[in-house]
Design an enzyme around this catalytic site. Sequence first.
Site, mmCIF file in Angstrom:
data_model
loop_
_atom_site.group_PDB
_atom_site.id
_atom_site.type_symbol
_atom_site.label_atom_id
_atom_site.label_comp_id
_atom_site.label_asym_id
_atom_site.label_seq_id
_atom_site.Cartn_x
_atom_site.Cartn_y
_atom_site.Cartn_z
ATOM 1 N N ASP A 123 -1.026 6.579 6.976
ATOM 2 C CA ASP A 123 -2.111 5.700 6.542
ATOM 3 C C ASP A 123 -2.312 4.681 7.648
ATOM 4 O OD1 ASP A 123 -3.801 3.829 5.495
ATOM 5 O OD2 ASP A 123 -2.571 3.369 3.723
ATOM 6 N N TRP A 177 0.828 -1.203 0.000
ATOM 7 C CA TRP A 177 0.000 0.000 0.000
ATOM 8 C C TRP A 177 0.862 1.253 0.000
ATOM 9 C CZ3 TRP A 177 -4.668 -0.709 -1.599
ATOM 10 C CH2 TRP A 177 -5.324 -1.922 -1.355
ATOM 11 N N LYS A 224 -11.523 -1.887 8.015
ATOM 12 C CA LYS A 224 -10.698 -2.833 8.773
ATOM 13 C C LYS A 224 -11.149 -2.831 10.235
ATOM 14 C CE LYS A 224 -7.749 -2.928 5.177
ATOM 15 N NZ LYS A 224 -7.468 -4.067 4.321
#
Lengths: 360, 360
Positions: free
Chosen positions: A172, A104, A196
């Site tokens: 992030d 990511w 999540k």
Amino acid sequence: MPERVYNFFAGPATLPYDVVKEASKGVVNFSNMGMSIMEVSHRSAQFDSMFCETQKNMLNIMGLSEDEYAVLFLGGGASTQFCAVPFNFLKNGMTADYVVTGGWAKKAVKEAKFFGDVNIAASSEDANFSYIPKKFNLTPGAAYVHTTSNNTLVGTQMKNFPETGDVPMVCDMSSGFLSRKLDFSKFSLIYAGAQKNIGPAGVVAVIIRRSWADQANKEVPTMLSYATHLGKNSLFNTPPALPVYVVGLVMKWILEQGGLEAVETANVKKAGLLYSYMDDSNGFYRGTAEKDSRSLMNVTFRLPSEELEKKFIAEGAENDLIGLKGHRSVGGCRASIYNAMPYEGVEALVEFMKKFKAAN
Amino acid sequence: MPERVYNFFAGPATLPYDVVKEASKGVVNFSNMGMSIMEVSHRSAQFDSMFCETQKNMLNIMGLSEDEYAVLFLGGGASTQFCAVPFNFLKNGMTADYVVTGGWAKKAVKEAKFFGDVNIAASSEDANFSYIPKKFNLTPGAAYVHTTSNNTLVGTQMKNFPETGDVPMVCDMSSGFLSRKLDFSKFSLIYAGAQKNIGPAGVVAVIIRRSWADQANKEVPTMLSYATHLGKNSLFNTPPALPVYVVGLVMKWILEQGGLEAVETANVKKAGLLYSYMDDSNGFYRGTAEKDSRSLMNVTFRLPSEELEKKFIAEGAENDLIGLKGHRSVGGCRASIYNAMPYEGVEALVEFMKKFKAAN
């Protein structure tokens, strides 16, 4: 299938069952209005009250003040933030520092390069991202330093963030958001896809330091500009109402657990049970992350062969332990044990792992 | 409050009650998986099946083929499309034509100007957008022509779209999407925020002609590039799963009604009842849109005074007729009667309007 399984998916992922049941009620009749949370105007008093309470609760949980920080609930996922951050803050002639700890983070770098110069302050790609770098080659006067708190694919977690001094730090936090205590005031911008740890897919929470937002580039398309959303308390356009509503229920659930301290204690206990068993399995279950970089959220491991891994995943599912397959880019197995995974779920998994090992 | 009111909000707006109740079940247990639609991986077979079926059903309803068109489900609302369209298709040195029929179209123009030259092909701003222009000053060889099918704020609707020949036509259909039969093959790109006619807030449907998408600019940030999402059948990143799921239920509901022909017939009947009564009210309820431009979706009207309008809105709410206030930028009253508003709801509104007129 039973009414409820243990869900180890990496995201969208398990939510507290009480939240799921409460959400189901609001989907029919929200705030006793005689209509669904999906049908209520985002300009109504009842919606506004829920929305603002959710923002306040999130800041409370993080120990941040409303004067200093704002909470935005945006669409487009964390992936859109990969582009929004440099669009707003990577100014002409400046460099942005990126700490690359997984797939990511690499995607975030790709977007930043579209807008300006990027310095890779550290990377563990040389070892398939199996560890978190401890040294950072920071650019003096960088536009910002970008980090990732938890790496879903490879099961690592940043324990010690870089000391960036006056340079704003961006993080992030998608896959580890609100899973442990952190000094959140170290960050000038945090973003987290909800799916999540804090809700369903369709909303990303952005926590932004107001004073930094004031310094953003002015030439940014309206919807990508943080100033747009800050100016309207995140109601510039219709927000993803239902996802935000569920995030609100999760914030209340976290507070009921006793806040981040209690949540972290539970997460340490769950991860401890699973990692200890793996480490004692004589190499049958081999963790892929370096021990000092292990994630509390995503436990990644290999079995002696790919055949056994396939069998393990399939038999897990037959035993109502769903989603044990690793990310397709790295293979292997993965058990995601976010905040909402009960201790009993990890116990059931370890019991299954013991039986599977004995039988194979 | 009763269990269910008549909801005239302009968006988020009323949904079919059967869809609401079905969604509430999926929020607890989706596809008998023992987990919520909010918790299921977007890479699971069950989710994929629902997702693809929703795309297929939408194209079926529109009479478009999968070979020629693709359906994307994106975040960020229609407002993000205001910027994505020119980012992808307003190429250097080209001009985009915009037909300006309301406040949302103006916002679309603002974003396009960020990327290149804009020609206002027609505008009804001179008369507060109370009518739809019939003549269009089109640019030969324009990048595209942008239109808006229905104008929520001012209660107008485009009946005759410009004939653009070889120039691709783009349409923001947010507030009238799938409310009537149209020759959808006239359009190269259609976008629609779901929260009016096809679902909850948090997802925008983009229907794009594949051959046009192939011609898009290459230098576009990943998440704003249509090519990104086309290449992964709209699963490049986690989609807004729950909103898409509800859109899927609404698509099934439209098919059960008998498709767009049946839906349009019902909408014409509902709007006819309301407009006829207004026109027969001796000027007590004055429609604000020109008669030949009236919307089937948003019925905007004024009362003899602002005091009476306030009273009307408040007493409507007391009678379980919710959301009759006009948009804050234009004032007055508005009854949004989207696909899901039953005929009985409009009857109840007209009965109330009669009583209110008699008493005031």
